[in-house]
Scaffold this motif. Structure first.
Motif, PDB file in Angstrom:
ATOM      1  N   GLU A 187       0.831  -1.208   0.000  1.00  0.00           N
ATOM      2  CA  GLU A 187       0.000   0.000   0.000  1.00  0.00           C
ATOM      3  C   GLU A 187       0.866   1.259   0.000  1.00  0.00           C
ATOM      4  OE1 GLU A 187      -2.489  -0.462   3.387  1.00  0.00           O
ATOM      5  OE2 GLU A 187      -3.907  -1.831   2.384  1.00  0.00           O
ATOM      6  N   LEU A 188       1.981   1.204   0.717  1.00  0.00           N
ATOM      7  CA  LEU A 188       2.897   2.340   0.741  1.00  0.00           C
ATOM      8  C   LEU A 188       3.451   2.612  -0.650  1.00  0.00           C
ATOM      9  CD1 LEU A 188       4.702   4.447   2.210  1.00  0.00           C
ATOM     10  CD2 LEU A 188       6.345   2.595   2.615  1.00  0.00           C
ATOM     11  N   LEU A 189       3.864   1.567  -1.348  1.00  0.00           N
ATOM     12  CA  LEU A 189       4.423   1.737  -2.697  1.00  0.00           C
ATOM     13  C   LEU A 189       3.383   2.242  -3.679  1.00  0.00           C
ATOM     14  CD1 LEU A 189       6.766  -1.370  -3.071  1.00  0.00           C
ATOM     15  CD2 LEU A 189       7.280   0.888  -2.151  1.00  0.00           C
ATOM     16  N   VAL A 211       5.129   0.921 -15.775  1.00  0.00           N
ATOM     17  CA  VAL A 211       5.596  -0.460 -15.960  1.00  0.00           C
ATOM     18  C   VAL A 211       5.336  -1.288 -14.710  1.00  0.00           C
ATOM     19  CG1 VAL A 211       7.571  -1.905 -16.567  1.00  0.00           C
ATOM     20  CG2 VAL A 211       7.380   0.412 -17.519  1.00  0.00           C
ATOM     21  N   SER A 212       4.897  -2.500 -14.900  1.00  0.00           N
ATOM     22  CA  SER A 212       4.669  -3.417 -13.789  1.00  0.00           C
ATOM     23  C   SER A 212       5.986  -3.829 -13.142  1.00  0.00           C
ATOM     24  CB  SER A 212       3.936  -4.667 -14.283  1.00  0.00           C
ATOM     25  OG  SER A 212       4.820  -5.507 -15.018  1.00  0.00           O
ATOM     26  N   LEU A 248      -1.506  -2.037  -8.623  1.00  0.00           N
ATOM     27  CA  LEU A 248      -1.088  -0.972  -9.528  1.00  0.00           C
ATOM     28  C   LEU A 248      -2.131  -0.755 -10.624  1.00  0.00           C
ATOM     29  CD1 LEU A 248       1.032   1.035 -10.556  1.00  0.00           C
ATOM     30  CD2 LEU A 248       2.141  -0.867 -11.773  1.00  0.00           C
ATOM     31  N   GLN A 249      -2.657  -1.821 -11.195  1.00  0.00           N
ATOM     32  CA  GLN A 249      -3.689  -1.676 -12.227  1.00  0.00           C
ATOM     33  C   GLN A 249      -4.936  -1.001 -11.666  1.00  0.00           C
ATOM     34  OE1 GLN A 249      -4.035  -5.234 -15.051  1.00  0.00           O
ATOM     35  NE2 GLN A 249      -2.744  -6.081 -13.442  1.00  0.00           N
ATOM     36  N   GLN A 250      -5.294  -1.332 -10.448  1.00  0.00           N
ATOM     37  CA  GLN A 250      -6.444  -0.683  -9.812  1.00  0.00           C
ATOM     38  C   GLN A 250      -6.181   0.806  -9.606  1.00  0.00           C
ATOM     39  OE1 GLN A 250      -6.726  -3.115  -6.285  1.00  0.00           O
ATOM     40  NE2 GLN A 250      -7.969  -4.684  -7.289  1.00  0.00           N
ATOM     41  N   LEU A 251      -4.957   1.140  -9.211  1.00  0.00           N
ATOM     42  CA  LEU A 251      -4.594   2.554  -9.044  1.00  0.00           C
ATOM     43  C   LEU A 251      -4.708   3.298 -10.369  1.00  0.00           C
ATOM     44  CD1 LEU A 251      -3.270   5.027  -7.642  1.00  0.00           C
ATOM     45  CD2 LEU A 251      -1.065   4.056  -8.333  1.00  0.00           C
ATOM     46  N   LEU A 252      -4.213   2.720 -11.433  1.00  0.00           N
ATOM     47  CA  LEU A 252      -4.226   3.401 -12.723  1.00  0.00           C
ATOM     48  C   LEU A 252      -5.649   3.601 -13.234  1.00  0.00           C
ATOM     49  CD1 LEU A 252      -1.151   1.751 -14.477  1.00  0.00           C
ATOM     50  CD2 LEU A 252      -1.256   3.827 -13.097  1.00  0.00           C
ATOM     51  N   THR A 253      -6.537   2.658 -12.934  1.00  0.00           N
ATOM     52  CA  THR A 253      -7.951   2.827 -13.283  1.00  0.00           C
ATOM     53  C   THR A 253      -8.539   4.016 -12.531  1.00  0.00           C
ATOM     54  OG1 THR A 253      -8.229   0.473 -13.744  1.00  0.00           O
ATOM     55  CG2 THR A 253     -10.218   1.734 -13.259  1.00  0.00           C
ATOM     56  N   ARG A 254      -8.214   4.124 -11.244  1.00  0.00           N
ATOM     57  CA  ARG A 254      -8.703   5.259 -10.448  1.00  0.00           C
ATOM     58  C   ARG A 254      -8.100   6.571 -10.941  1.00  0.00           C
ATOM     59  NH1 ARG A 254      -7.359   1.679  -6.214  1.00  0.00           N
ATOM     60  NH2 ARG A 254      -5.610   3.009  -5.563  1.00  0.00           N
ATOM     61  N   THR A 255      -6.837   6.506 -11.355  1.00  0.00           N
ATOM     62  CA  THR A 255      -6.156   7.710 -11.818  1.00  0.00           C
ATOM     63  C   THR A 255      -6.831   8.287 -13.048  1.00  0.00           C
ATOM     64  OG1 THR A 255      -4.024   6.958 -10.937  1.00  0.00           O
ATOM     65  CG2 THR A 255      -3.963   8.612 -12.679  1.00  0.00           C
ATOM     66  N   LYS A 256      -7.181   7.440 -13.994  1.00  0.00           N
ATOM     67  CA  LYS A 256      -7.857   7.906 -15.204  1.00  0.00           C
ATOM     68  C   LYS A 256      -9.191   8.567 -14.869  1.00  0.00           C
ATOM     69  CE  LYS A 256      -7.407   3.928 -17.402  1.00  0.00           C
ATOM     70  NZ  LYS A 256      -7.505   2.878 -18.461  1.00  0.00           N
TER      71      LYS A 256
END
Length: 360
Positions: A187-189, A211-212, A248-256
């Motif tokens: 979660e920190l990362l 990048v993953s 990370l993929q979940q974060l990027l979805t939220r970011t968009k």
């Protein structure tokens, strides 16, 4: 050699030719992260994490500070599809004037998403990379003027590749592992990644390619340090990488959804690298990015690197005196005990290009 030819072409092209150089409207590439994308920033640091010496760069023609025998994935995608020159390491003496119009590379080998990871090896942390970027922006405004500079920054492709070293550091640092359990550290990362993207968004960044984390447990160095005599992957490390990539993929979805006008691509190096390691015969084909003479043979070595014994050598430990370095790195997935060969990066670049199409 392909790399030398591309390098010569990039030097010969003029500023005017690159002003509208590709059909995607991407005028520059800005790169942040670790050794998977570092183009030589560590050359200026007092650290053991150097690659500006033989045999690194062997197939490029000379050592550049890239942690491979030749090109990295962003080099290949940028040069051969976006028609942009290799982004120079920001600390390079040549990273001045018109050379900065087309972007810059701020990555530093052995760095991570948390600053303490970089301090272990005396390299540029993510915070330092953002400071370099702020300096870059000021220089770009002086070179191109404020309006054109902002146009470049808003249309540029921002590549972020980091996190692997944080997990390696976490595994070795008992203080850190006692402070955070696995979920808390992940979660920190992810939070650090979110804040990093936000910082770039605040100054105009809109196109992001993130990048993953690779299959950490399949890196030759980690197999060796784990004492795996059968040279099989370390499943615990791979599990951490998989969990990170899902988050990370979940974060990027939220970011968009939360940052208006943002385009974000998830670049999955985990799957392609894991598959090449376990199904090497699938990759006995030509790479889209290389001519027939640079076709990629079936990989015959998947759990050790080309340099030296291939079991532990990386950075300064991979050098001209390393005994046993292979003569044909194109048969190896890994160049040293941590980083892929140019042949593997060519395959990764194909995947990255397809996955990044949505933001181009």
């Amino acid at each position: 050699m392909l790399a030398l030819l591309l390098f010569s072409l990039s030097l010969d092209l003029s500023l005017g030719q690159y002003d509208h150089a590709n059909a995607y409207g991407v005028p520059a590439i800005l790169i942040f992260g670790d050794s998977t994308v570092d183009a030589g920033n560590n050359n200026v640091f007092s650290t053991i994490m150097h690659s500006n010496h033989a045999p690194y760069g062997r197939d490029f023609g000379f050592p550049t500070g890239r942690f491979s025998n030749g090109l990295l994935a962003p080099d290949i995608v940028g040069e051969l599809t976006l028609n942009l020159p290799f982004p120079l390491a920001f600390t390079s003496p040549n990273a001045t004037g018109d050379n900065l119009i087309f972007g810059a590379n701020f990555a530093s080998a052995a760095s991570g998403l948390v600053d303490s990871t970089a301090s272990l090896f005396n390299v540029a942390s993510s915070t330092q990379q953002l400071k370099w970027f702020a300096s870059y922006r000021q220089q770009l405004e002086r070179i191109a003027g404020p309006d054109r500079a902002q146009s470049i920054l808003s249309r540029a492709l921002y590549v972020i590749s980091s996190g692997s070293n944080d997990y390696i550091y976490y595994r070795l640092n008992t203080r850190l592992s006692s402070q955070y359990n696995n979920e808390q550290f992940r979660e920190l990362l992810i939070k650090q990644t979110s804040q990093f993207i936000q910082e770039l968004y605040n100054v105009g960044g809109r196109r992001f390619a993130v990048v993953s984390v690779p299959p950490l447990g399949c890196l030759p160095s980690e197999i060796t340090t784990a004492g795996k005599r059968d040279r099989s992957c370390v499943e615990d490390l791979n599990s951490k990488a998989v969990a990170h990539n899902v988050a990370l993929q979940q974060l990027l979805t939220r970011t968009k959804a939360s940052l208006p006008g943002t385009k974000v691509a998830y670049l999955d190096c985990y799957s392609v690298l894991f598959d090449a390691i376990h199904n090497p015969a699938k990759y006995g084909k030509n790479s889209t990015f290389f001519s027939q003479e640079h076709s990629i043979p079936w990989f015959s070595e998947t759990n050790r690197g080309c340099c030296g014994s291939g079991l532990i050598e990386v950075g300064d430990l991979c050098n001209g005196l390393s005994m046993g370095t292979c003569s044909d790195s194109s048969k190896f997935v890994f160049w040293d005990s941590f980083h892929p060969t140019q042949a593997m990066y060519g395959i990764i670049a194909e995947v990255f290009y397809n996955q990044a199409a949505a933001v181009l």
